[in-house]
Write an enzyme that holds these catalytic residues in place. Structure first.
Site, PDB file in Angstrom:
ATOM      1  N   LYS A   1       1.259  -1.577 -73.651  1.00 34.64           N
ATOM      2  CA  LYS A   1       2.136  -2.171 -72.627  1.00 34.64           C
ATOM      3  C   LYS A   1       3.321  -1.271 -72.301  1.00 34.64           C
ATOM      4  O   LYS A   1       3.675  -1.102 -71.131  1.00 34.64           O
ATOM      5  CB  LYS A   1       2.586  -3.567 -73.093  1.00 34.64           C
ATOM      6  CG  LYS A   1       1.416  -4.569 -73.137  1.00 34.64           C
ATOM      7  CD  LYS A   1       1.799  -5.849 -73.858  1.00 34.64           C
ATOM      8  CE  LYS A   1       0.659  -6.863 -73.868  1.00 34.64           C
ATOM      9  NZ  LYS A   1       0.926  -7.999 -74.772  1.00 34.64           N
TER      10      LYS A   1
ATOM     11  N   GLU B   1      -0.661  -7.113 -62.567  1.00 37.82           N
ATOM     12  CA  GLU B   1       0.579  -7.782 -62.984  1.00 37.82           C
ATOM     13  C   GLU B   1       0.463  -8.407 -64.374  1.00 37.82           C
ATOM     14  O   GLU B   1       1.412  -8.377 -65.169  1.00 37.82           O
ATOM     15  CB  GLU B   1       0.934  -8.869 -61.958  1.00 37.82           C
ATOM     16  CG  GLU B   1       2.219  -9.606 -62.237  1.00 37.82           C
ATOM     17  CD  GLU B   1       3.430  -8.680 -62.240  1.00 37.82           C
ATOM     18  OE1 GLU B   1       3.731  -8.099 -61.202  1.00 37.82           O
ATOM     19  OE2 GLU B   1       4.075  -8.549 -63.311  1.00 37.82           O
TER      20      GLU B   1
ATOM     21  N   VAL C   1      -8.619 -16.144 -70.310  1.00 34.72           N
ATOM     22  CA  VAL C   1      -7.888 -15.832 -69.070  1.00 34.72           C
ATOM     23  C   VAL C   1      -8.772 -16.066 -67.844  1.00 34.72           C
ATOM     24  O   VAL C   1      -8.325 -16.648 -66.843  1.00 34.72           O
ATOM     25  CB  VAL C   1      -7.344 -14.379 -69.102  1.00 34.72           C
ATOM     26  CG1 VAL C   1      -6.590 -14.062 -67.822  1.00 34.72           C
ATOM     27  CG2 VAL C   1      -6.415 -14.177 -70.308  1.00 34.72           C
TER      28      VAL C   1
ATOM     29  N   VAL D   1       0.951  -6.671 -68.502  1.00 34.71           N
ATOM     30  CA  VAL D   1       2.167  -6.576 -69.333  1.00 34.71           C
ATOM     31  C   VAL D   1       2.966  -7.862 -69.146  1.00 34.71           C
ATOM     32  O   VAL D   1       3.239  -8.277 -68.015  1.00 34.71           O
ATOM     33  CB  VAL D   1       3.046  -5.375 -68.928  1.00 34.71           C
ATOM     34  CG1 VAL D   1       4.304  -5.314 -69.803  1.00 34.71           C
ATOM     35  CG2 VAL D   1       2.276  -4.073 -69.012  1.00 34.71           C
TER      36      VAL D   1
ATOM     37  N   GLU E   1      -4.884 -13.617 -83.491  1.00 35.35           N
ATOM     38  CA  GLU E   1      -6.330 -13.384 -83.573  1.00 35.35           C
ATOM     39  C   GLU E   1      -6.760 -13.368 -85.041  1.00 35.35           C
ATOM     40  O   GLU E   1      -5.959 -13.045 -85.914  1.00 35.35           O
ATOM     41  CB  GLU E   1      -6.670 -12.010 -82.982  1.00 35.35           C
ATOM     42  CG  GLU E   1      -6.154 -11.759 -81.587  1.00 35.35           C
ATOM     43  CD  GLU E   1      -7.052 -12.365 -80.527  1.00 35.35           C
ATOM     44  OE1 GLU E   1      -8.194 -12.721 -80.860  1.00 35.35           O
ATOM     45  OE2 GLU E   1      -6.588 -12.506 -79.393  1.00 35.35           O
TER      46      GLU E   1
ATOM     47  N   LYS F   1      -4.842  -4.717 -70.399  1.00 42.82           N
ATOM     48  CA  LYS F   1      -3.865  -3.637 -70.667  1.00 42.82           C
ATOM     49  C   LYS F   1      -4.505  -2.358 -71.194  1.00 42.82           C
ATOM     50  O   LYS F   1      -4.048  -1.267 -70.887  1.00 42.82           O
ATOM     51  CB  LYS F   1      -2.772  -4.114 -71.622  1.00 42.82           C
ATOM     52  CG  LYS F   1      -3.278  -4.544 -72.986  1.00 42.82           C
ATOM     53  CD  LYS F   1      -2.874  -5.953 -73.314  1.00 42.82           C
ATOM     54  CE  LYS F   1      -3.718  -6.529 -74.414  1.00 42.82           C
ATOM     55  NZ  LYS F   1      -3.436  -7.918 -74.700  1.00 42.82           N
TER      56      LYS F   1
HETATM   57  N1  HSE Z   1      -2.128 -10.586 -78.278  1.00 41.31           N
HETATM   58  C1  HSE Z   1      -1.217 -10.502 -77.181  1.00 41.31           C
HETATM   59  C2  HSE Z   1       0.131 -11.079 -77.605  1.00 41.31           C
HETATM   60  C3  HSE Z   1      -1.781 -11.242 -75.997  1.00 41.31           C
HETATM   61  O1  HSE Z   1       0.211 -11.696 -78.675  1.00 41.31           O
HETATM   62  O2  HSE Z   1       1.118 -10.906 -76.896  1.00 41.31           O
HETATM   63  C4  HSE Z   1      -1.121 -10.897 -74.681  1.00 41.31           C
HETATM   64  O3  HSE Z   1      -1.304  -9.567 -74.304  1.00 41.31           O
END
Ligand code: HSE
Length: 404
Positions: free
Chosen positions: A200, A124, A12, A127, A185, A100
């Protein structure tokens, strides 16, 4: 010219620098001045990167530089992000974050510091990735009392459930495929166990009611127990299985949970598939509102962070108030909430039908051509009553909440 520094040059963070570079001119117009990336904080060096000369390893270089007015935090996790963000705010720098975990845990405190310092703490991207949902929640929906938030808040699990549905594959093979493609992941626990969605929905619910929702208080159930057979039944019903982060206001009670749910095509989130996120909000005046888009990924998430940077630039010494007190919002235990349930039992219809009728009364029987199973949908029943009735049945293979 206004100086920004980025904490964390991962997916990011590098996306934020890319967006600021690619759209430099249009962003300068919107922000009222050019936005320059002065430092990038990371443990690593980035030889050959066009911004390698900006990389620093000491946080103090940034926090002690009075020329840095806005800090972007894209490190993730609570430590050391919390200490860094707090120090930046206390030093009078606005902070924009995609984190988050940090926002869910410390949002109220960090907003209070920003208010006291007449600067801003924006989040912003925390979430729904690139989906504008936080600013609409705290500004555009201020005329409403929020009655419901239901969100597909995690792209990884939505991708897995969508693929299980379209390909008929089992959970483990779709998860492996998602990992191979880089969607999931290597350690997918936070996604598949619902922890990510839980942070979230905690943030959205805190903003909806202006008080601290502790994510530890939210009932959280992931998707690891959903099987290809459950999906087969959902298809027979013309339904889809999604994992929702949701909160509902029923009278004075507020319920929140993360759990798989069966929805049919009458639900606004039915068509939200693959890695996309969708958030459905019901206000007592506006009615139904939907937010849809890319909930994860480098550039969508960076786009939301940069929008926050522009907003912070336009309001450099003016705090935009966000109502989120540290006072705890007491959630009502979901065992008192009413819900329909889809239930699978082992054994034939002949073995189960009378027992089910005795315990649940009239039910909707579901036939998906699965042998040696009996499946049905209950009427609305309190969660705690369902639990004891399911124990009495004694042969439940699986149960999924139903929202139709
Ligand atoms: N691991 C999260 C997802 C990344 O798959 O939505 C975004 O917060």
């Amino acid at each position: 010219m206004l100086n920004v520094s980025v904490l964390g040059y991962g997916t990011v963070g590098s996306g934020v620098v890319e967006v600021l570079t690619t759209n430099r001119e249009s962003i300068a117009k919107k922000a009222g001045q050019e936005i320059n990336v002065k430092y990038i904080l990371d443990l690593r060096d980035f030889p050959g990167d066009p911004h390698e000369d900006k990389v620093v390893h000491d946080f103090n270089t940034i926090v002690n530089d009075a020329d840095v007015q806005i800090v972007v935090e894209t490190m993730g996790g609570v430590k050391p992000a919390y200490d860094f963000v707090k120090a930046c705010l206390e030093a009078g720098k606005s902070v924009c974050t995609s984190n988050k975990e940090l926002v869910a845990k410390h949002g109220a405190e960090l907003l209070a510091i920003a208010k006291e310092k007449s600067i801003n703490f924006f989040f912003e991207a925390s979430v729904g990735g690139g989906i504008p949902v936080i600013r609409p929640m705290v500004q555009c929906l201020n005329g409403d009392v929020i009655e419901e938030i239901s969100g597909i808040l995690n792209g990884t699990t939505n991708y897995i459930l969508s693929k299980m549905t379209t390909e008929g594959s089992d959970f483990d093979s779709v998860l492996k495929d998602a990992q191979d493609k880089g969607y999931a992941e290597r350690n997918p626990e936070a996604d598949v166990e619902g922890y990510d969605a839980c942070r979230k929905i905690a943030i959205l619910t805190s903003l909806a009611y202006g008080k601290q929702v502790d994510y530890e208080d939210i009932y959280t159930e992931g998707i690891t127990k959903i099987t290809d057979v459950d999906i087969k039944y959902a298809k027979a019903l013309g339904a889809a299985i999604k994992i929702f982060g949701s909160s509902k206001k029923v009278g004075e009670h507020i319920y929140a949970k993360v759990a798989p749910v069966m929805i049919n095509n009458a639900h606004p989130l039915y068509s939200v598939n693959d890695v996309f996120n969708g958030i459905f909000v019901k206000g007592n005046m506006v009615g139904d509102v939907m937010f849809y888009g890319s909930g994860a990924g480098k550039l969508p998430t960076a786009s939301a962070v940069v929008a926050d940077v522009v907003e912070a630039a336009k309001n450099l010494h003016t705090n935009i108030p966000v109502i989120w007190d540290s006072e705890k919002l007491i959630l009502t235990d979901i065992k008192d909430a009413s819900q329909r349930f889809f239930v699978r039992l082992s054994g034939s219809a002949a073995e189960n039908a009378d027992k089910v009728a005795r315990i649940f009364g009239k039910v909707q029987v579901v036939d998906a051509g699965v042998t040696e199973e009996y499946a049905f949908i209950t009427d609305e029943v309190k969660e705690c009553e369902f639990t004891s009735k399911a124990e009495e049945l004694g042969n439940v293979v699986s149960r999924i909440r139903v929202d139709f």
